[in-house]
Design a protein around this motif. Structure first.
Motif, PDB file in Angstrom:
ATOM      1  N   PRO A  87       0.798  -1.233   0.000  1.00  0.00           N
ATOM      2  CA  PRO A  87       0.000   0.000   0.000  1.00  0.00           C
ATOM      3  C   PRO A  87       0.827   1.278   0.000  1.00  0.00           C
ATOM      4  N   GLU A  88       2.004   1.224   0.629  1.00  0.00           N
ATOM      5  CA  GLU A  88       2.821   2.445   0.721  1.00  0.00           C
ATOM      6  C   GLU A  88       3.351   2.888  -0.646  1.00  0.00           C
ATOM      7  N   THR A  89       3.338   2.000  -1.641  1.00  0.00           N
ATOM      8  CA  THR A  89       3.816   2.356  -2.980  1.00  0.00           C
ATOM      9  C   THR A  89       2.677   2.497  -3.992  1.00  0.00           C
ATOM     10  N   ALA A  90       1.429   2.354  -3.545  1.00  0.00           N
ATOM     11  CA  ALA A  90       0.284   2.390  -4.457  1.00  0.00           C
ATOM     12  C   ALA A  90       0.193   3.733  -5.176  1.00  0.00           C
ATOM     13  N   LEU A  91      -0.220   3.685  -6.439  1.00  0.00           N
ATOM     14  CA  LEU A  91      -0.366   4.907  -7.227  1.00  0.00           C
ATOM     15  C   LEU A  91      -1.639   5.666  -6.888  1.00  0.00           C
ATOM     16  N   SER A  92      -2.581   5.007  -6.201  1.00  0.00           N
ATOM     17  CA  SER A  92      -3.801   5.696  -5.757  1.00  0.00           C
ATOM     18  C   SER A  92      -4.372   4.992  -4.538  1.00  0.00           C
ATOM     19  N   ASP A  93      -4.811   5.776  -3.569  1.00  0.00           N
ATOM     20  CA  ASP A  93      -5.541   5.310  -2.383  1.00  0.00           C
ATOM     21  C   ASP A  93      -4.794   4.262  -1.559  1.00  0.00           C
ATOM     22  N   GLY A  94      -3.470   4.370  -1.480  1.00  0.00           N
ATOM     23  CA  GLY A  94      -2.719   3.420  -0.675  1.00  0.00           C
ATOM     24  C   GLY A  94      -3.051   3.501   0.803  1.00  0.00           C
ATOM     25  N   PHE A  95      -3.411   4.699   1.275  1.00  0.00           N
ATOM     26  CA  PHE A  95      -3.687   4.904   2.703  1.00  0.00           C
ATOM     27  C   PHE A  95      -4.941   4.169   3.174  1.00  0.00           C
ATOM     28  N   GLN A  96      -5.806   3.767   2.251  1.00  0.00           N
ATOM     29  CA  GLN A  96      -7.015   3.051   2.661  1.00  0.00           C
ATOM     30  C   GLN A  96      -7.003   1.591   2.212  1.00  0.00           C
ATOM     31  N   SER A  97      -5.893   1.161   1.619  1.00  0.00           N
ATOM     32  CA  SER A  97      -5.791  -0.215   1.114  1.00  0.00           C
ATOM     33  C   SER A  97      -5.212  -1.142   2.175  1.00  0.00           C
ATOM     34  N   LEU A  98      -5.722  -2.368   2.219  1.00  0.00           N
ATOM     35  CA  LEU A  98      -5.225  -3.373   3.144  1.00  0.00           C
ATOM     36  C   LEU A  98      -4.102  -4.178   2.507  1.00  0.00           C
ATOM     37  N   THR A  99      -3.179  -4.655   3.334  1.00  0.00           N
ATOM     38  CA  THR A  99      -2.198  -5.628   2.876  1.00  0.00           C
ATOM     39  C   THR A  99      -2.888  -6.986   2.760  1.00  0.00           C
ATOM     40  N   PHE A 100      -2.186  -7.961   2.190  1.00  0.00           N
ATOM     41  CA  PHE A 100      -2.778  -9.290   2.066  1.00  0.00           C
ATOM     42  C   PHE A 100      -3.119  -9.868   3.442  1.00  0.00           C
ATOM     43  N   GLU A 101      -2.209  -9.679   4.388  1.00  0.00           N
ATOM     44  CA  GLU A 101      -2.426 -10.223   5.738  1.00  0.00           C
ATOM     45  C   GLU A 101      -3.599  -9.524   6.424  1.00  0.00           C
ATOM     46  N   GLN A 102      -3.704  -8.217   6.251  1.00  0.00           N
ATOM     47  CA  GLN A 102      -4.816  -7.475   6.850  1.00  0.00           C
ATOM     48  C   GLN A 102      -6.144  -7.895   6.239  1.00  0.00           C
ATOM     49  N   PHE A 103      -6.150  -8.157   4.937  1.00  0.00           N
ATOM     50  CA  PHE A 103      -7.395  -8.587   4.285  1.00  0.00           C
ATOM     51  C   PHE A 103      -7.812  -9.964   4.789  1.00  0.00           C
ATOM     52  N   GLU A 104      -6.870 -10.858   4.939  1.00  0.00           N
ATOM     53  CA  GLU A 104      -7.209 -12.193   5.446  1.00  0.00           C
ATOM     54  C   GLU A 104      -7.804 -12.099   6.849  1.00  0.00           C
ATOM     55  N   ALA A 105      -7.216 -11.251   7.712  1.00  0.00           N
ATOM     56  CA  ALA A 105      -7.740 -11.070   9.071  1.00  0.00           C
ATOM     57  C   ALA A 105      -9.133 -10.446   9.033  1.00  0.00           C
ATOM     58  N   THR A 106      -9.340  -9.505   8.109  1.00  0.00           N
ATOM     59  CA  THR A 106     -10.658  -8.876   7.967  1.00  0.00           C
ATOM     60  C   THR A 106     -11.705  -9.896   7.549  1.00  0.00           C
ATOM     61  N   MET A 107     -11.357 -10.776   6.640  1.00  0.00           N
ATOM     62  CA  MET A 107     -12.281 -11.820   6.201  1.00  0.00           C
ATOM     63  C   MET A 107     -12.634 -12.766   7.354  1.00  0.00           C
ATOM     64  N   GLU A 108     -11.668 -13.095   8.160  1.00  0.00           N
ATOM     65  CA  GLU A 108     -11.937 -13.965   9.312  1.00  0.00           C
ATOM     66  C   GLU A 108     -12.916 -13.293  10.271  1.00  0.00           C
ATOM     67  N   LEU A 109     -12.705 -12.010  10.534  1.00  0.00           N
ATOM     68  CA  LEU A 109     -13.591 -11.274  11.426  1.00  0.00           C
ATOM     69  C   LEU A 109     -15.004 -11.205  10.857  1.00  0.00           C
ATOM     70  N   CYS A 110     -15.109 -10.843   9.581  1.00  0.00           N
ATOM     71  CA  CYS A 110     -16.428 -10.705   8.955  1.00  0.00           C
ATOM     72  C   CYS A 110     -17.139 -12.047   8.850  1.00  0.00           C
ATOM     73  N   ARG A 111     -16.383 -13.097   8.629  1.00  0.00           N
ATOM     74  CA  ARG A 111     -16.993 -14.431   8.525  1.00  0.00           C
ATOM     75  C   ARG A 111     -17.637 -14.841   9.852  1.00  0.00           C
ATOM     76  N   LYS A 112     -17.005 -14.502  10.958  1.00  0.00           N
ATOM     77  CA  LYS A 112     -17.575 -14.813  12.274  1.00  0.00           C
ATOM     78  C   LYS A 112     -18.903 -14.094  12.474  1.00  0.00           C
ATOM     79  N   VAL A 113     -18.959 -12.818  12.069  1.00  0.00           N
ATOM     80  CA  VAL A 113     -20.198 -12.051  12.201  1.00  0.00           C
ATOM     81  C   VAL A 113     -21.279 -12.648  11.301  1.00  0.00           C
TER      82      VAL A 113
END
Length: 346
Positions: A303-329
């Motif tokens: 995300p730190e090198t993204a050409l647009s909206d890097g500040f709101q983009s998740l890394t692969f690890e963050q996305f996997e953790a987000t999916m785990e959280l959302c799946r529980k809900v």
């Protein structure tokens, strides 16, 4: 008006009513339900034709549509619309997950992201090839070369492509590559674009404008539905308010409000809605709890090198953790989120 056909109405009777509606100068929209078929008659001076339609064979009743948005209304179709494109399903008990970079920057960046989000359970790949930017000096996207890269990522992973189209003239070329056409927030009320996207025959993801009311969003969706394309997905992505601690104010109450008025699936974009990657996981989970039919999340390998909206983009690890959280809900609410993930991915 809504022409409600009798249970067991024949195709001949349905076709007769459709022809009758057309002869009155109205536009018919046939919606087949599990129990009955209804025909929405759209146009000016509808009520004066009510008696004429009630006398048609096979008609049970004719009901005025009270909402200003006609085909999108629950009055016309009380059953929930479910949009399906390959592994992506949004609507009813299914929560589709669209993930990927804000902008397509390179083949390696896009394909690696597609692999990662699929492994975490995403069911569609997002990526901008045509980028409408506030500044004319900002990165505008790779255009058709970006679409070709998205097609390679789809071939590699099997994920359907969701990408934005920004002008009516671009619809044909984008539709050649995309599985779902995205109408961005800036174009929510670009009515010629809405119509062209509808006529393309592909499902359309319509984002709410930053200064648009929820009713205006539904009326914008009506332009697409009026082309005969009923595969429309609404997206709440935040609105502009006086608050400055987030990029926009993510109105999750709008998800509930829309579900009480329309049969169309409603998804949420917590990336644009917050503008900060640290806020995305919890707001994504909150969207699932509010009943959202899907999520669209920005993910980037660096995300730190993204050409647009890097500040709101998740890394692969963050996305996997987000999916785990959302799946529980989702599981707590008796719903399914994204695709099943093998145990080895955790």
């Amino acid at each position: 008006m809504i022409v409600v056909m009798q249970r067991g109405a024949t195709e001949r009777e349905i076709n007769y009513v459709v022809e009758r509606v057309q002869s009155l100068g109205l536009r018919p929209h046939v919606i087949h339900g599990t129990e009955r078929t209804v025909i929405a008659a759209i146009g000016d001076k509808r009520d004066e034709h009510r008696a004429s339609l009630e006398s048609c064979p096979g008609v049970a009743e004719v009901i005025p549509i009270l909402a200003p948005y006609k085909v999108a209304s629950l009055e016309v179709k009380p059953e929930r619309t479910v949009v399906r494109v390959g592994p992506f399903i949004a609507g009813n008990l299914h929560i589709g997950v669209i993930a990927g970079p804000c902008s397509v920057e390179s083949e390696e960046q896009t394909v690696s992201t597609a692999r990662a989000v699929k492994a975490a359970g995403a069911t569609a790949l997002r990526g901008g090839a045509f980028k409408p930017r506030t500044s004319p000096y900002s990165f505008q996207g790779l255009k058709e070369d970006g679409l070709k890269i998205l097609a390679l990522a789809r071939e590699e992973t099997g994920l359907p492509i969701v990408t934005e189209v920004i002008t009516p003239a671009d619809v044909p070329v984008v539709a050649q590559y995309a599985d779902i056409l995205q109408i961005g927030a800036r174009n929510m009320q670009n009515y010629r674009l809405l119509e062209e996207a509808g006529y393309a025959g592909k499902p359309v993801l319509l984002k709410r404008g930053p200064a648009a009311t929820a009713e205006e969003l539904l009326l914008a969706a009506e332009y697409i539905l009026n082309t005969g394309n009923h595969n429309v997905i609404l997206c709440e992505r935040g609105i502009r308010t006086f608050e400055s601690h987030t990029r926009y104010t993510l109105s999750l109450a709008t998800v509930v409000w829309l579900h009480q008025r329309t049969h169309l699936p409603v998804i949420v974009d917590p990336s644009h809605g917050t503008g900060h990657s640290a806020l995305v996981p919890q707001m994504a989970a909150a969207a699932v709890a509010a009943g959202a039919d899907g999520l669209i999340i920005e993910v980037h390998p660096r995300p730190e090198t993204a050409l647009s909206d890097g500040f709101q983009s998740l890394t692969f690890e963050q996305f996997e953790a987000t999916m785990e959280l959302c799946r529980k809900v989702a599981e707590a609410l008796g719903r399914s989120l994204g695709a099943a993930v093998p145990a080895t991915c955790h």
